[in-house]
Design a protein around this motif. Structure first.
Motif, short mmCIF file in Angstrom:
data_model
loop_
_atom_site.label_atom_id
_atom_site.label_comp_id
_atom_site.label_asym_id
_atom_site.label_seq_id
_atom_site.Cartn_x
_atom_site.Cartn_y
_atom_site.Cartn_z
N MET A 182 32.25 41.81 43.17
CA MET A 182 33.41 41.42 43.95
C MET A 182 34.62 41.19 43.06
N ALA A 183 34.43 40.54 41.92
CA ALA A 183 35.53 40.29 40.99
C ALA A 183 36.06 41.59 40.40
N LEU A 184 35.16 42.53 40.12
CA LEU A 184 35.58 43.82 39.60
C LEU A 184 36.45 44.55 40.63
N GLY A 185 36.02 44.49 41.90
CA GLY A 185 36.80 45.11 42.96
C GLY A 185 38.16 44.44 43.16
N HIS A 186 38.20 43.13 42.96
CA HIS A 186 39.46 42.40 43.06
C HIS A 186 40.42 42.86 41.97
N GLY A 187 39.92 43.01 40.75
CA GLY A 187 40.76 43.51 39.66
C GLY A 187 41.23 44.92 39.92
N LEU A 188 40.33 45.75 40.44
CA LEU A 188 40.66 47.14 40.76
C LEU A 188 41.78 47.22 41.78
N GLN A 189 41.75 46.34 42.76
CA GLN A 189 42.76 46.37 43.81
C GLN A 189 44.04 45.64 43.42
N ASP A 190 43.91 44.37 43.05
CA ASP A 190 45.10 43.52 42.98
C ASP A 190 45.93 43.70 41.71
N ALA A 191 45.30 44.01 40.59
CA ALA A 191 46.10 44.25 39.38
C ALA A 191 46.97 45.49 39.56
N GLN A 192 46.45 46.48 40.27
CA GLN A 192 47.20 47.72 40.47
C GLN A 192 48.46 47.52 41.31
N LYS A 193 48.45 46.54 42.18
CA LYS A 193 49.63 46.32 43.02
C LYS A 193 50.81 45.87 42.18
N ALA A 194 50.56 44.96 41.24
CA ALA A 194 51.63 44.54 40.34
C ALA A 194 52.03 45.68 39.41
N MET A 195 51.05 46.47 38.98
CA MET A 195 51.36 47.63 38.14
C MET A 195 52.32 48.57 38.86
N GLY A 196 52.09 48.79 40.14
CA GLY A 196 52.95 49.67 40.91
C GLY A 196 54.39 49.17 40.95
N VAL A 197 54.57 47.86 41.08
CA VAL A 197 55.92 47.29 41.11
C VAL A 197 56.60 47.45 39.75
N VAL A 198 55.84 47.19 38.67
CA VAL A 198 56.43 47.32 37.33
C VAL A 198 56.81 48.78 37.06
N THR A 259 28.98 43.18 50.65
CA THR A 259 29.75 43.88 51.68
C THR A 259 31.20 44.02 51.27
N ALA A 260 31.79 42.92 50.85
CA ALA A 260 33.21 42.94 50.48
C ALA A 260 33.46 43.88 49.31
N ALA A 261 32.58 43.84 48.30
CA ALA A 261 32.76 44.71 47.14
C ALA A 261 32.71 46.17 47.53
N SER A 262 31.78 46.54 48.42
CA SER A 262 31.66 47.94 48.82
C SER A 262 32.91 48.41 49.56
N VAL A 263 33.49 47.53 50.37
CA VAL A 263 34.73 47.90 51.08
C VAL A 263 35.88 48.09 50.09
N LEU A 264 35.98 47.21 49.11
CA LEU A 264 37.05 47.31 48.11
C LEU A 264 36.95 48.60 47.32
N TYR A 265 35.75 48.97 46.88
CA TYR A 265 35.58 50.19 46.10
C TYR A 265 35.91 51.42 46.95
N SER A 266 35.45 51.42 48.19
CA SER A 266 35.72 52.56 49.08
C SER A 266 37.20 52.73 49.32
N ALA A 267 37.90 51.62 49.58
CA ALA A 267 39.33 51.69 49.83
C ALA A 267 40.08 52.19 48.60
N SER A 268 39.64 51.77 47.41
CA SER A 268 40.34 52.14 46.17
C SER A 268 40.13 53.60 45.80
N TYR A 269 38.88 54.05 45.85
CA TYR A 269 38.56 55.37 45.32
C TYR A 269 38.63 56.49 46.36
#
Length: 332
Positions: A182-198, A259-269
């Motif tokens: 779950m934490a890996l999926g959080h990093g995959l999703q949320d760090a990228q949002k700030a990256m996009g702004v920068v 469950t949450a981790a699987s949704v995060l990975y699917s949405a990202s990739y």
């Protein structure tokens, strides 16, 4: 002015990422702490490391943020739009953190971007907002709810003959893996949002082209701030996710996190869609909790959480629009 504006926007984006970390750290570890699978400090340290690793696993979400929500603004006015968007999102993060509501930092950022762009009379990509923000905002929690329920039903059936004490001990150990995922999926999703702004700020400042991708220093800075914020922890929100929705046991904690981790990975990739980790894990907790009995879920708390989801984008948007207006008045 462009250089000064770029520095201000980058620093504000990193501050947003920091607040995102302590605001959303509960997403990955609240269930593990509430079931006593992990101690709080161990859970926070693990989540910080996995957030750091997850930030380097993809870039599709960052491209969506930098290209798919608003037109790339130009000049000092463009920097003002990004600055206002970030402050609107940070302000809403702080309000909901104080109230202990697990609202979406992602939706706060998108609301801020839309609100600031509208205040500046800049174009908003409404088709992108619909397909990449609004639809995932509705669909991902529904998937989390239903999938969490089904995963828990399957888990109960598979372990129906197991010794309850041994099964709980095994699931408590397994939660170390599911919380890390779950934490890996959080990093995959949320760090990228700030990256996009920068990256958007770098394009506005004519430092790089949109096609150049994400510089390594941007990945390191955003990942580091997200991890630092995660390690600080969001204790108020942890209590809401870990105990106020439902009293979780290890099997349900494992099912919700998986469950949450699987949704995060699917949405990202698969979809490159920036979904809310908060919404996904909250709905998964509701889904697994409903297998005990419908009344076991504290639906009044769940109602308040869902209400905050709908309020987040307009509230952050209004805050960003106000910041933009004030900024332009001071600069003008």
């Amino acid at each position: 002015m462009d250089t000064f504006g770029l520095i201000v926007v980058v620093c504000t984006a990193l501050l947003f990422t920091y607040t995102n970390g302590f605001h959303d750290s509960a997403n990955a570890i609240a269930t593990s702490i509430s079931t006593r699978a992990l101690t709080p400090r161990v859970a926070l340290g693990m989540a910080a490391l996995m957030n750091l690793a997850g930030a380097f696993l993809g870039s599709g979400v960052a491209r969506t943020v930098s290209e798919g929500i608003i037109d790339t603004p130009t000049g000092d006015g463009g920097m003002a739009i990004l600055f206002a968007a970030l402050l609107g999102a940070i302000g809403w993060n702080m309000v909901t953190w104080y109230l202990g509501l697990p609202s979406s930092s992602s939706n706060a950022l998108f609301g801020g971007m839309i609100g600031a762009a509208l205040a500046a009379a800049s174009a908003v990509h409404w088709d992108g907002v619909l397909t990449k923000v609004i639809l995932p905002m509705f669909v991902s929690p529904l998937i989390g709810l239903v999938l969490g329920y089904l995963v828990m039903v399957a888990t109960l059936w598979l372990f129906r003959k197991a010794n309850p004490r041994r099964a709980h001990r095994g699931f408590r150990m397994a939660q170390t893996v599911s919380a890390a995922g779950m934490a890996l999926g959080h990093g995959l999703q949320d760090a990228q949002k700030a990256m996009g702004v920068v990256v958007l700020a770098l394009v506005i400042a004519d430092v790089q082209d949109e096609a150049d991708g994400i510089p390594t220093w941007v990945k390191l800075a955003c990942a580091g701030m997200l991890s630092l914020g995660t390690y600080v922890g969001g204790w108020r929100i942890m209590r809401t996710l870990g105990r106020r929705i439902i009293e979780l046991d290890p099997p349900r904690g494992f099912a919700a996190e998986s469950t949450a981790a699987s949704v995060l990975y699917s949405a990202s990739y698969i979809f490159n869609a920036p979904v809310s980790t908060t919404q996904v894990i909250s709905s998964a907790i509701m889904g697994v909790g409903a297998t005990r009995r419908i009344s076991a879920v504290r639906w009044r708390v769940a109602r308040d959480i869902v209400a905050s989801w709908f309020i987040t984008m307009p509230a952050a948007g209004l805050g960003a629009a106000l910041v933009y207006t004030v900024t332009q008045a001071l600069l003008g």
